[in-house]
Design a protein around this motif. Structure first.
Motif, mmCIF file in Angstrom:
data_model
loop_
_atom_site.group_PDB
_atom_site.id
_atom_site.type_symbol
_atom_site.label_atom_id
_atom_site.label_comp_id
_atom_site.label_asym_id
_atom_site.label_seq_id
_atom_site.Cartn_x
_atom_site.Cartn_y
_atom_site.Cartn_z
ATOM 1 N N ASP A 1 0.832 -1.201 0.000
ATOM 2 C CA ASP A 1 0.000 0.000 0.000
ATOM 3 C C ASP A 1 0.872 1.258 0.000
ATOM 4 O O ASP A 1 0.674 2.178 -0.791
ATOM 5 C CB ASP A 1 -0.902 -0.048 1.238
ATOM 6 C CG ASP A 1 -1.823 1.150 1.320
ATOM 7 O OD1 ASP A 1 -2.271 1.591 0.255
ATOM 8 O OD2 ASP A 1 -2.071 1.643 2.422
ATOM 9 N N GLN A 2 1.882 1.264 0.887
ATOM 10 C CA GLN A 2 2.746 2.438 0.957
ATOM 11 C C GLN A 2 3.594 2.560 -0.301
ATOM 12 O O GLN A 2 3.864 3.670 -0.751
ATOM 13 C CB GLN A 2 3.638 2.361 2.202
ATOM 14 C CG GLN A 2 2.819 2.451 3.486
ATOM 15 C CD GLN A 2 3.668 2.612 4.721
ATOM 16 O OE1 GLN A 2 4.870 2.391 4.698
ATOM 17 N NE2 GLN A 2 3.039 2.983 5.820
ATOM 18 N N GLN B 1 8.415 10.023 8.287
ATOM 19 C CA GLN B 1 8.784 10.896 9.394
ATOM 20 C C GLN B 1 8.587 10.109 10.677
ATOM 21 O O GLN B 1 7.478 10.029 11.202
ATOM 22 C CB GLN B 1 7.908 12.152 9.405
ATOM 23 C CG GLN B 1 8.046 12.972 8.137
ATOM 24 C CD GLN B 1 7.053 14.125 8.090
ATOM 25 O OE1 GLN B 1 6.376 14.421 9.057
ATOM 26 N NE2 GLN B 1 6.972 14.768 6.935
ATOM 27 N N MET C 1 7.557 7.399 12.797
ATOM 28 C CA MET C 1 6.612 6.310 12.589
ATOM 29 C C MET C 1 5.567 6.661 11.530
ATOM 30 O O MET C 1 4.764 5.828 11.153
ATOM 31 C CB MET C 1 5.869 6.001 13.898
ATOM 32 C CG MET C 1 6.755 5.542 15.029
ATOM 33 S SD MET C 1 7.221 3.831 14.811
ATOM 34 C CE MET C 1 5.670 3.039 15.215
ATOM 35 N N GLU C 2 5.546 7.921 11.115
ATOM 36 C CA GLU C 2 4.458 8.355 10.235
ATOM 37 C C GLU C 2 4.862 8.300 8.764
ATOM 38 O O GLU C 2 6.013 8.519 8.412
ATOM 39 C CB GLU C 2 4.026 9.782 10.602
ATOM 40 C CG GLU C 2 3.444 9.859 11.991
ATOM 41 C CD GLU C 2 3.055 11.274 12.372
ATOM 42 O OE1 GLU C 2 3.063 12.154 11.500
ATOM 43 O OE2 GLU C 2 2.749 11.494 13.549
ATOM 44 N N PHE C 3 3.872 8.012 7.940
ATOM 45 C CA PHE C 3 4.077 7.922 6.500
ATOM 46 C C PHE C 3 3.314 9.060 5.838
ATOM 47 O O PHE C 3 2.114 9.198 6.041
ATOM 48 C CB PHE C 3 3.550 6.575 6.008
ATOM 49 C CG PHE C 3 3.623 6.381 4.529
ATOM 50 C CD1 PHE C 3 4.811 6.009 3.921
ATOM 51 C CD2 PHE C 3 2.505 6.578 3.730
ATOM 52 C CE1 PHE C 3 4.879 5.825 2.550
ATOM 53 C CE2 PHE C 3 2.568 6.399 2.361
ATOM 54 C CZ PHE C 3 3.762 6.019 1.769
ATOM 55 N N HIS C 4 4.035 9.897 5.107
ATOM 56 C CA HIS C 4 3.392 11.094 4.549
ATOM 57 C C HIS C 4 3.481 11.163 3.043
ATOM 58 O O HIS C 4 4.573 11.147 2.480
ATOM 59 C CB HIS C 4 4.069 12.355 5.105
ATOM 60 C CG HIS C 4 3.645 12.662 6.483
ATOM 61 N ND1 HIS C 4 2.538 13.396 6.775
ATOM 62 C CD2 HIS C 4 4.176 12.295 7.672
ATOM 63 C CE1 HIS C 4 2.398 13.486 8.068
ATOM 64 N NE2 HIS C 4 3.375 12.816 8.645
ATOM 65 N N LYS D 1 -2.894 9.810 -2.289
ATOM 66 C CA LYS D 1 -3.521 8.763 -1.477
ATOM 67 C C LYS D 1 -4.267 7.778 -2.382
ATOM 68 O O LYS D 1 -4.929 8.185 -3.335
ATOM 69 C CB LYS D 1 -4.514 9.391 -0.495
ATOM 70 C CG LYS D 1 -3.845 10.158 0.625
ATOM 71 C CD LYS D 1 -3.663 9.279 1.840
ATOM 72 C CE LYS D 1 -2.704 9.871 2.846
ATOM 73 N NZ LYS D 1 -3.211 11.093 3.456
ATOM 74 N N ALA E 1 -9.103 10.345 -0.500
ATOM 75 C CA ALA E 1 -9.952 10.483 0.687
ATOM 76 C C ALA E 1 -11.398 10.749 0.295
ATOM 77 O O ALA E 1 -12.324 10.445 1.040
ATOM 78 C CB ALA E 1 -9.430 11.617 1.563
ATOM 79 N N THR E 2 -11.600 11.294 -0.912
ATOM 80 C CA THR E 2 -12.952 11.616 -1.352
ATOM 81 C C THR E 2 -13.674 10.407 -1.936
ATOM 82 O O THR E 2 -14.856 10.484 -2.252
ATOM 83 C CB THR E 2 -12.908 12.714 -2.429
ATOM 84 O OG1 THR E 2 -11.922 12.348 -3.379
ATOM 85 C CG2 THR E 2 -12.591 14.059 -1.839
ATOM 86 N N PHE F 1 -13.007 1.995 -1.184
ATOM 87 C CA PHE F 1 -12.082 1.548 -0.152
ATOM 88 C C PHE F 1 -12.151 0.031 0.020
ATOM 89 O O PHE F 1 -11.138 -0.636 0.154
ATOM 90 C CB PHE F 1 -12.392 2.247 1.176
ATOM 91 C CG PHE F 1 -11.766 3.602 1.276
ATOM 92 C CD1 PHE F 1 -10.475 3.739 1.733
ATOM 93 C CD2 PHE F 1 -12.453 4.721 0.868
ATOM 94 C CE1 PHE F 1 -9.880 4.986 1.812
ATOM 95 C CE2 PHE F 1 -11.866 5.974 0.941
ATOM 96 C CZ PHE F 1 -10.582 6.107 1.412
ATOM 97 N N PHE G 1 -10.096 -10.369 6.903
ATOM 98 C CA PHE G 1 -10.468 -9.459 7.949
ATOM 99 C C PHE G 1 -9.287 -8.600 8.395
ATOM 100 O O PHE G 1 -9.436 -7.441 8.742
ATOM 101 C CB PHE G 1 -11.013 -10.290 9.107
ATOM 102 C CG PHE G 1 -11.413 -9.480 10.266
ATOM 103 C CD1 PHE G 1 -12.213 -8.381 10.081
ATOM 104 C CD2 PHE G 1 -10.985 -9.805 11.527
ATOM 105 C CE1 PHE G 1 -12.583 -7.612 11.157
ATOM 106 C CE2 PHE G 1 -11.355 -9.046 12.598
ATOM 107 C CZ PHE G 1 -12.148 -7.948 12.422
ATOM 108 N N LYS H 1 -14.389 -6.650 5.177
ATOM 109 C CA LYS H 1 -15.282 -7.292 6.126
ATOM 110 C C LYS H 1 -15.786 -8.606 5.558
ATOM 111 O O LYS H 1 -16.571 -8.619 4.632
ATOM 112 C CB LYS H 1 -16.428 -6.358 6.471
ATOM 113 C CG LYS H 1 -15.919 -5.208 7.291
ATOM 114 C CD LYS H 1 -16.944 -4.162 7.483
ATOM 115 C CE LYS H 1 -16.348 -3.027 8.283
ATOM 116 N NZ LYS H 1 -17.104 -1.802 8.101
ATOM 117 N N TYR I 1 -15.987 -11.809 10.291
ATOM 118 C CA TYR I 1 -16.161 -10.517 10.953
ATOM 119 C C TYR I 1 -17.640 -10.286 11.258
ATOM 120 O O TYR I 1 -18.007 -9.931 12.373
ATOM 121 C CB TYR I 1 -15.629 -9.382 10.069
ATOM 122 C CG TYR I 1 -16.098 -8.015 10.523
ATOM 123 C CD1 TYR I 1 -15.447 -7.369 11.566
ATOM 124 C CD2 TYR I 1 -17.202 -7.404 9.948
ATOM 125 C CE1 TYR I 1 -15.874 -6.140 12.013
ATOM 126 C CE2 TYR I 1 -17.644 -6.168 10.391
ATOM 127 C CZ TYR I 1 -16.977 -5.541 11.426
ATOM 128 O OH TYR I 1 -17.424 -4.334 11.867
#
Lengths: 240, 293
Positions: free
Chosen positions: B93-94, B114, B116-119, B125, B129-130, B136, B217, B222, B226
């Protein structure tokens, strides 16, 4: 001319679309009355209504998603969503990896629940949900800890005798005890742990955190938050 | 869904049950069976293709190609599936988002990792996000298919290369004596004959694949397990339909589903096995020939 008009309209629409910031909220969906998946299959509960109101006040466009409790922080960090709204208590340990807004639910007492009021919780395994402040508390106080991935399973463990007691938020346990026809009962005194429930954001998202904080402050100020707590937690729910 | 179900708290008996079983969440539950079946339908051929490629590579005369084939099968088979599902999927995914960010982001000065964060910027994305919740789910499903195919492809590689070696050398030698090229021997003799040797192993893998679908799962797709857990759990009056712990009944339902799946597979695969043994120089093929004579 007509075509030109159409293109202008489309451009304006797409510009408007791009400027509205979409923020993805994530919750567990298994922790009523905080959050749950209702019978329509949508996210519901206190945090749904609260989150929608916060987004409205902060002028954010929000969408909801659900994620396993266990991996809810790693998935925030890798950017799968932007905010955790999942009844998560603010603790120093969690603050090392993510940031929290101010609390939107006061520090609540956690409680033990067993099959009978005289159940000896110290004697047997105590069930708690994995990676929660309650699980940490049970482990620290030297009792035998039995961890489960979902809150529902921690209570089921007491019903079927696998655990002597379950240790969880008293707000989560109260409806279960009230509706159990005497099969479950509170044991001993509640214990106060945790620093209230806050929204979790990435440490780099200070701007978003600021907007959410401002919205929560305004909701506390005009009493909306207290009304919501009353609606979902009843008279026992703690107010600001 | 129906007009009489508008106020579930007032319903009783069969009407309640009927309304309960047709609630939006239950319809999602029924759809998740389709998700699982679709996953099986897509993953099985994908894993076969990967496995066939891997088996061909591991017999290749070119050494690097052979190393790839053998390395693939050895590495994936040696690592627990769950590690693949936790680690590989996030990495995939990353990886996709990283590559996309190199093309669509305006400002690439900020580091991607950065702490632990992935930016990556919002435009990079995947999905955006929209996007709709369905997108998804579909993306999660896609990641699942890729991961399942890679994991099971490695096992198929091993099974198929074993089967290729099991084809009697005499068969291949005869073909060579007829003047067929290596390629022709492979296509006309080796591949048609190897299936009968591969089938027991492949049958096994198919059964394991059916049982591995609850791993979906972990990828936040789902699946039926699940929903069984979620629907079966104790429901207080915070829900429209409250009921005690019914997980037992839901899991019994799943038991029936899985047993049916494996039973049907067994029937089909036995037929395939009979069909493949026809005219083969194996005990089963020989028995068939005698039976016919």
């Amino acid at each position: 001319m007509k075509k030109l008009l159409l293109i202008t309209t489309l451009l304006a629409a797409s510009a408007g679309f791009a400027s509205a910031e979409v923020v993805r909220l994530a919750t567990e969906g298994a922790y009523p009355p905080f959050n749950l998946i209702n019978d329509k299959g949508e996210v519901g509960g206190f945090e749904r209504e609260f989150g929608d109101e916060v987004c409205k006040r902060a002028a954010l466009e929000c969408t909801w998603s659900t994620n396993e409790w266990d991996s809810i922080i790693p998935n925030l960090q890798s950017g799968n969503y932007d905010v955790i709204v999942a009844g998560m208590s603010i603790t120093d340990e969690r603050k090392k990896v993510i940031d929290f807004t101010q609390d939107y639910y006061p520090p609540t007492p956690s409680a033990f629940v067993g099959a009978t009021a005289d159940a000896d919780c110290k004697s047997g395994p105590v069930s708690a949900q994995v990676s929660t402040i309650q699980a940490a508390h049970v482990a620290e106080s030297g009792m035998t800890l039995l961890e489960f991935p979902t809150p529902d399973e921690t209570v089921a463990a007491v019903r079927n005798g696998e655990a002597v007691c379950v240790f969880a938020d008293s707000d989560y346990l109260r409806p279960l005890v009230n509706e159990s026809n005497g099969a479950l009962t509170f044991v001993g005194e509640p214990v106060s742990i945790g620093g209230g429930v806050g929204m979790g954001v990435r440490q780099s998202d200070q701007e978003l955190k600021g907007k959410l904080d401002a919205a929560i402050t305004s909701m506390k100020a005009d009493g909306t938050l207290n009304t919501m707590i009353e609606k979902y937690f009843g008279p026992e729910g703690l107010k600001y | 869904m129906f007009a009489i179900c508008a106020d579930p708290k007032t319903l009783e008996g069969l009407t309640w049950l009927g309304c309960y079983l047709t609630s939006g969440k239950h319809l999602d539950f029924y759809m998740s069976f389709v998700t699982v079946l679709a996953l099986l339908a897509v993953t099985a051929p994908a894993a076969m293709l990967l496995g066939f490629g891997g088996a061909m590579a591991s017999r290749a005369r070119l050494a690097p190609l052979r190393w790839i084939g053998k390395g693939y099968s050895a590495m994936v088979r040696g690592v627990p599936d769950i590690v693949y599902f936790m680690f590989f999927v996030i990495a995939l995914d990353q990886g996709i988002e990283y590559v996309r960010s190199r093309f669509v982001c305006d400002d690439l000065s900020a580091p991607v990792f950065q702490g632990m964060e992935f930016h990556v910027c919002n435009a990079a994305k995947v999905p955006l996000a929209t996007a709709s919740p369905f997108t998804f789910q579909a993306y999660g499903f896609f990641l699942a298919v890729v991961t399942f195919a890679i994991v099971f492809g490695a096992f198929v590689t091993h099974v198929l290369s074993g089967a290729m070696q099991a084809v009697p050398r005499a068969q291949l030698e005869t073909a060579e004596a007829y003047g067929m090229s290596q390629r022709q021997v492979f296509r006309r003799i080796l591949v048609p004959q190897m299936w009968v040797y591969a089938l027991p192993g492949l049958t096994n893998l198919w059964m394991v694949l059916i049982k591995a679908t609850p791993l979906l799962f972990l990828l936040s797709v789902k699946d039926i397990v699940y929903y069984a857990r979620e629907l079966g759990g104790t429901k207080t009056s915070a829900y429209a339909y409250s009921h005690p712990d019914w997980r037992l009944y839901y899991f019994l339902g799943l038991l029936v589903f899985y047993l049916l799946m494996t039973k049907v597979s067994e029937i089909v695969l036995t037929r395939v096995s009979l069909r493949l043994s026809k005219g083969q120089a194996t005990a089963a093929g020989e028995a068939q020939r005698r039976g016919l004579a």
